[in-house]
Design an enzyme around this catalytic site. Structure first.
Site, PDB file in Angstrom:
ATOM      1  N   CYS A 279      24.666  13.523  24.854  1.00 15.90           N
ATOM      2  CA  CYS A 279      23.236  13.229  25.573  1.00 15.90           C
ATOM      3  C   CYS A 279      22.108  14.046  25.211  1.00 15.90           C
ATOM      4  O   CYS A 279      21.100  14.016  24.902  1.00 15.90           O
ATOM      5  CB  CYS A 279      23.553  13.982  26.800  1.00 15.90           C
ATOM      6  SG  CYS A 279      24.871  13.456  27.816  1.00 15.90           S
TER       7      CYS A 279
ATOM      8  N   THR B  40       0.044  13.080  -5.560  1.00 15.11           N
ATOM      9  CA  THR B  40      -0.905  14.676  -5.317  1.00 15.11           C
ATOM     10  C   THR B  40      -0.118  15.380  -5.162  1.00 15.11           C
ATOM     11  O   THR B  40       0.708  15.759  -4.049  1.00 15.11           O
ATOM     12  CB  THR B  40      -1.832  13.737  -4.763  1.00 15.11           C
ATOM     13  OG1 THR B  40      -3.096  13.123  -5.442  1.00 15.11           O
ATOM     14  CG2 THR B  40      -3.098  15.939  -5.080  1.00 15.11           C
TER      15      THR B  40
ATOM     16  N   ALA C  91      11.574  24.751   2.399  1.00 16.82           N
ATOM     17  CA  ALA C  91      10.866  26.652   2.611  1.00 16.82           C
ATOM     18  C   ALA C  91      11.095  26.622   4.333  1.00 16.82           C
ATOM     19  O   ALA C  91      10.803  28.268   4.529  1.00 16.82           O
ATOM     20  CB  ALA C  91       9.429  26.168   2.036  1.00 16.82           C
ATOM     21  N   HIS C  92      10.564  25.618   5.241  1.00 16.93           N
ATOM     22  CA  HIS C  92      10.609  26.425   6.412  1.00 16.93           C
ATOM     23  C   HIS C  92      12.187  26.755   6.915  1.00 16.93           C
ATOM     24  O   HIS C  92      12.217  27.852   8.579  1.00 16.93           O
ATOM     25  CB  HIS C  92      10.325  25.130   7.238  1.00 16.93           C
ATOM     26  CG  HIS C  92      11.667  24.154   7.935  1.00 16.93           C
ATOM     27  ND1 HIS C  92      11.773  23.968   8.247  1.00 16.93           N
ATOM     28  CD2 HIS C  92      12.203  23.146   6.667  1.00 16.93           C
ATOM     29  CE1 HIS C  92      13.256  22.051   7.868  1.00 16.93           C
ATOM     30  NE2 HIS C  92      12.932  22.711   6.541  1.00 16.93           N
TER      31      HIS C  92
ATOM     32  N   GLY D 156      13.959  19.128   2.299  1.00 21.79           N
ATOM     33  CA  GLY D 156      15.624  19.183   2.124  1.00 21.79           C
ATOM     34  C   GLY D 156      15.966  17.447   1.592  1.00 21.79           C
ATOM     35  O   GLY D 156      16.505  17.442   1.032  1.00 21.79           O
TER      36      GLY D 156
END
Lengths: 122, 410
Positions: free
Chosen positions: B324, B237, B200-201, B71
């Site tokens: 933090c 590729t 996709a994830h 993304g």
């Protein structure tokens, strides 16, 4: 990310609390920018006999507070003043670089508590 | 110990069917899609099938989908690719303060290249006003990029309305739909957007696969030069297994979308109701215009990383926007842009639900969360209040009350 010792002091902190009859109290940090530590000490014959803390902050900040209050017990005021961010971090088995400022806060809050005690003796 | 994963905005587990679809391309079907013999042809066909599946999820044409590695790459590609392609027409772009780092840092890069960038303000919910977008447009504006849904506070922005503002002025419009695509209905025709990023994830596909939708006929300057993959617009590729996985994940997301949305929303509402029963806990983002599985809060008097780690020690995985918990030690710019005081932003905690969560997970979370908050408040010097700090309005209950202005220091 944290050492086992940090996780131990974070998940099972020692000396949490206020001290109504404290001889010296030191607060360091501010909640807008990060952590706040409040350390209270009880002094007898020039030695710190008890220490308590309250902390707003991350896991490292809580672990540092817990460790500092453990380290000062039984120490003379001069010995306690020699506690630095490095000695606290070492006792904790190291801190991630971005968390070293937490260690700094612990040493600074302790110094303020000792100064507070000294100012009351004058 | 029970394990409950409530960090689906970070990433999702692979859907078993996605895993199965990917396996042949990690093993025997390893061919390079550019090769002209059967092994290559099989890989090429698999990619084109995935392209059709991904296009179908957002109602685009397959030829309008360019596969990327993430993304973030899609966002970089959109911003830099359009800004550079149109720099002879103008050098002003508009983004918002809700954007992901991949948009914000691309915008900063363009600033260094001589572009002017407007960072739009948001209201206390994180909502972007289309009228403010309209007023920010200059003769130089060539691109507007607004996030579709925020992974930090879950808000869904009025993309259709903002896209319309852009269209009226003939300005290219991009939306970062990484958190939205596959989780809510996203239709590029209905939204009328020119470019859209996805990953996709975020919908049970693999990491390492993203896509940029580019409306047919739109010129874009490549980010990566090399061979003629992706019609010469993105060389290298192809990551065939990941692309195949993305296609399968898109197909499943489309088929199961309404069922998934319904089930996670039901659990989310239960979670929000339960957590808001705790005193001095505030919902961040909008009460209704939000992603179905998204629940985000600020807990007063304690800090987010401490909450997150104590929860993780109990098998509950969550996220936080506190200073933090970030490597940069800065509170989430999104929370600050919404006017949340920095001290309260320190108490940020985010739970994002997915199809693997159950009713029992929510019960477990609510029980453990209360214990964690209680414990940390016992340690906090502010358990009885901020002292000189004024009490903060509860966005969720008093929808019209403003947040007070954050103070520099106490």
């Amino acid at each position: 990310m944290y050492s086992e010792k940090v996780m131990d002091h974070f998940t099972n902190p020692r000396n949490v609390g206020e001290m109504p009859d404290a001889d010296g109290v030191g607060t360091e940090g501010n909640p807008t920018c990060g952590d706040v530590m409040k350390i209270s000490i009880k002094v007898k014959d020039g030695r710190i006999v008890d220490a308590k803390f309250k902390t707003f902050g991350c896991g490292a900040a809580i672990a540092v507070s817990s460790m500092v209050t453990e380290m000062v017990k039984g120490k003379t005021l001069e010995e306690a003043l020699s506690i630095s961010k490095e000695t606290v971090a070492n006792e904790l088995g190291g801190l991630p670089p971005q968390k070293m400022h937490c260690s700094n806060l612990g040493a600074d809050a302790l110094k303020k508590a000792i100064e507070d005690y000294k100012s009351k003796q004058m | 110990m029970r394990k409950c994963y409530f960090d689906h905005a970070a990433t999702n587990p692979l859907h078993p069917q996605v895993f199965d679809a990917m396996i042949p391309f990690l093993k025997e079907d390893f061919g390079n899609p550019m090769s002209v013999y059967d092994l290559g042809i099989r890989a090429k066909m698999a990619i084109e099938n995935a392209r059709t599946q991904v296009a179908s999820l957002i109602n685009a044409k397959p030829s309008e989908i360019i596969f990327t590695s993430s993304g973030a790459e899609a966002n970089n590609f959109a911003l830099r690719g359009i800004a550079l392609a149109r720099q002879n027409e103008g050098k002003h772009i508009i983004v918002s303060k809700m954007e992901h780092h991949s948009i914000l840092n691309s915008a900063r890069f363009l600033e260094k290249m001589g572009f002017a960038v407007t960072y739009l303000p948001v209201d206390k919910y994180g909502l972007i006003d289309p009228d403010i977008v309209k007023k920010s447009i200059t003769k130089e504006t060539t691109l507007i990029s607004i996030i579709h849904a925020s992974s930090e506070v879950g808000i869904i922005e009025p993309i259709k309305e903002i896209a319309m503002v852009a269209k009226e002025k003939g300005i290219i419009f991009h939306t970062d739909a990484v958190a939205a695509a596959g989780n809510i209905s996203v239709d590029v025709k209905e939204l009328n957007v020119d470019l859209l990023s996805m990953a996709a994830h975020q919908f049970y596909g693999p990491k390492g696969a993203g896509a940029l939708y580019v409306r047919e006929g739109l010129r874009i300057v490549p980010l990566i030069y090399g061979g003629i993959q992706e019609n010469g617009r993105r060389a290298g590729t192809e990551n065939v297994p990941a692309i195949v996985g993305m296609g399968k994940a898109a197909e499943l997301a489309k088929a199961e979308l309404s069922a998934r949305m319904g089930s996670v929303k039901k659990l989310r509402d239960r979670l929000v109701d339960g957590i808001l029963k705790v005193e001095n806990v505030y919902l961040t983002g909008h009460p209704t215009d939000r992603l179905p599985g998204h629940a985000s809060f600020c807990v007063e008097y304690i800090e987010g990383e401490a909450m997150l780690l104590l929860l993780a020690a109990r098998g509950i995985y969550s996220a936080s926007g506190s200073a933090c918990s970030s490597k940069a030690l800065k509170a989430s710019p999104v929370l600050l842009a919404m006017g949340i005081p920095a001290s309260l932003a320190q108490g940020s905690i985010v739970f994002t639900l997915g199809t693997d969560n159950s009713d029992d997970d929510i019960k477990y979370l609510l029980n453990e969360f209360l214990q964690v908050i209680t414990r940390l408040r016992e340690i906090s010097p502010y358990a009885k209040g901020w002292g000189v700090w004024r009490k903060v309005d509860n966005v969720f209950r008093k929808s019209n009350g403003p947040f007070y202005k954050p103070q520099e220091c106490w």
